[in-house]
Design an enzyme around this catalytic site. Structure first.
Site, mmCIF file in Angstrom:
data_model
loop_
_atom_site.group_PDB
_atom_site.id
_atom_site.type_symbol
_atom_site.label_atom_id
_atom_site.label_comp_id
_atom_site.label_asym_id
_atom_site.label_seq_id
_atom_site.Cartn_x
_atom_site.Cartn_y
_atom_site.Cartn_z
ATOM 1 N N ASP A 102 4.936 -1.611 -1.557
ATOM 2 C CA ASP A 102 5.215 -0.218 -1.125
ATOM 3 C C ASP A 102 5.389 -0.412 0.377
ATOM 4 O O ASP A 102 5.171 -1.411 1.123
ATOM 5 C CB ASP A 102 4.017 0.824 -1.168
HETATM 6 N N1 URA Z 1 -0.063 -1.317 -5.835
HETATM 7 C C1 URA Z 1 0.081 -0.186 -4.818
HETATM 8 O O1 URA Z 1 -0.387 0.968 -4.839
HETATM 9 N N2 URA Z 1 0.945 -0.508 -4.025
HETATM 10 C C2 URA Z 1 1.556 -1.519 -3.943
HETATM 11 O O2 URA Z 1 2.359 -1.871 -2.875
HETATM 12 C C3 URA Z 1 1.198 -2.834 -4.803
HETATM 13 C C4 URA Z 1 0.360 -2.416 -5.523
#
Ligand code: URA
Length: 239
Positions: A102
């Site tokens: 993310d």
């Molecule tokens: N899980 C998440 O919630 N975000 C990420 O970036 C990776 C795994």
């Protein structure tokens, strides 16, 4: 491939820089000085030298990046900088991130042009383990460890049994690690949300058997060593 493109792929500089090397007569192909930057070469068979040094053509390239927050795990984006923008010694146009973190997640991200490796690591059938360090708003306890072990049921799927470890709990903030075997959208955040807790910081620290280099500062990257590439390819056994 064009001579200037191949030299840029091999990290001898930008297309502009390598063109100037070619025009200066610094580049030989099979013993002959070549001054045309669009001269066609075969990277695997032609003997190419630059300033007296043999050029070793690499088809695939692998970087470990310690991703900072604020960057999108993509090759292009209209609004945000991408993780590819961080790789400034790279002049190839085929580099992509293997998997997504993310925009606010930090940590281990592999960038490569090796589609086969990407498939091996990302295919849902391969169950590639990924380990995250997280700070959680709330007190994570033994019951949560059990819930993660049972397999958290999200709206769209049930997560495989995952390993949650509590590292520290202080002032209603818990520091944990969690190992998951899928890569669903916002998976770790949604797993904690399911147990009524929120992720306030997330960093990936391991993918398969490859750990993030602890000396790599946020935003820094480097090439993977052969031994690290083996560790990344080598699936660990799922218990
Ligand atoms: N899980 C998440 O919630 N975000 C990420 O970036 C990776 C795994």
């Amino acid at each position: 491939m064009r001579l200037d493109k191949l030299l840029a792929h091999c990290d001898y500089g930008s297309r502009k820089t390598v063109k100037s090397y070619i025009r200066q007569g610094l580049v030989c192909v099979n013993g002959t000085v070549i001054k045309k930057d669009d001269y066609h070469v075969d990277g695997f068979h032609d003997k190419i030298m630059i300033d007296g040094e043999y050029v070793h053509y690499e088809k695939y390239i692998y970087y470990m990046l310690n991703k900072p927050a604020g960057y999108i795990s993509a090759t292009h984006d209209d609004y945000y900088p991408t993780v590819v923008d961080l790789i400034d010694d790279y002049y190839r146009d085929d580099l992509f991130p293997i998997g997504r973190l993310d925009i606010d997640t930090e940590g281990l991200l592999i960038l490569s042009n090796d589609g086969k490796l990407a498939h091996e690591l990302l295919s849902p059938k391969k169950h590639c383990p990924k380990v995250y360090f997280a700070k959680i708003n709330g007190i994570v306890d033994e019951k949560d460890i059990d819930k993660f072990l049972q397999g958290i049921k999200l709206e769209d799927f049930t997560c495989q049994s995952s390993k949650l470890k509590i590292l520290n709990v202080d002032d209603c903030i818990s520091e944990v690690t969690v190992e998951i075997y899928e890569g669903k959208f916002h998976q770790v955040k949604r797993m904690f949300h399911f147990i009524n807790k929120e992720v306030i910081y997330l960093k990936r620290i391991q993918m398969n058997n490859l750990e993030l280099d602890k000396y790599l500062k946020i935003g820094e990257y480097r090439r993977l060593t052969d031994e690290e590439l083996d560790r990344l390819r080598n699936q660990s056994v799922i218990q």
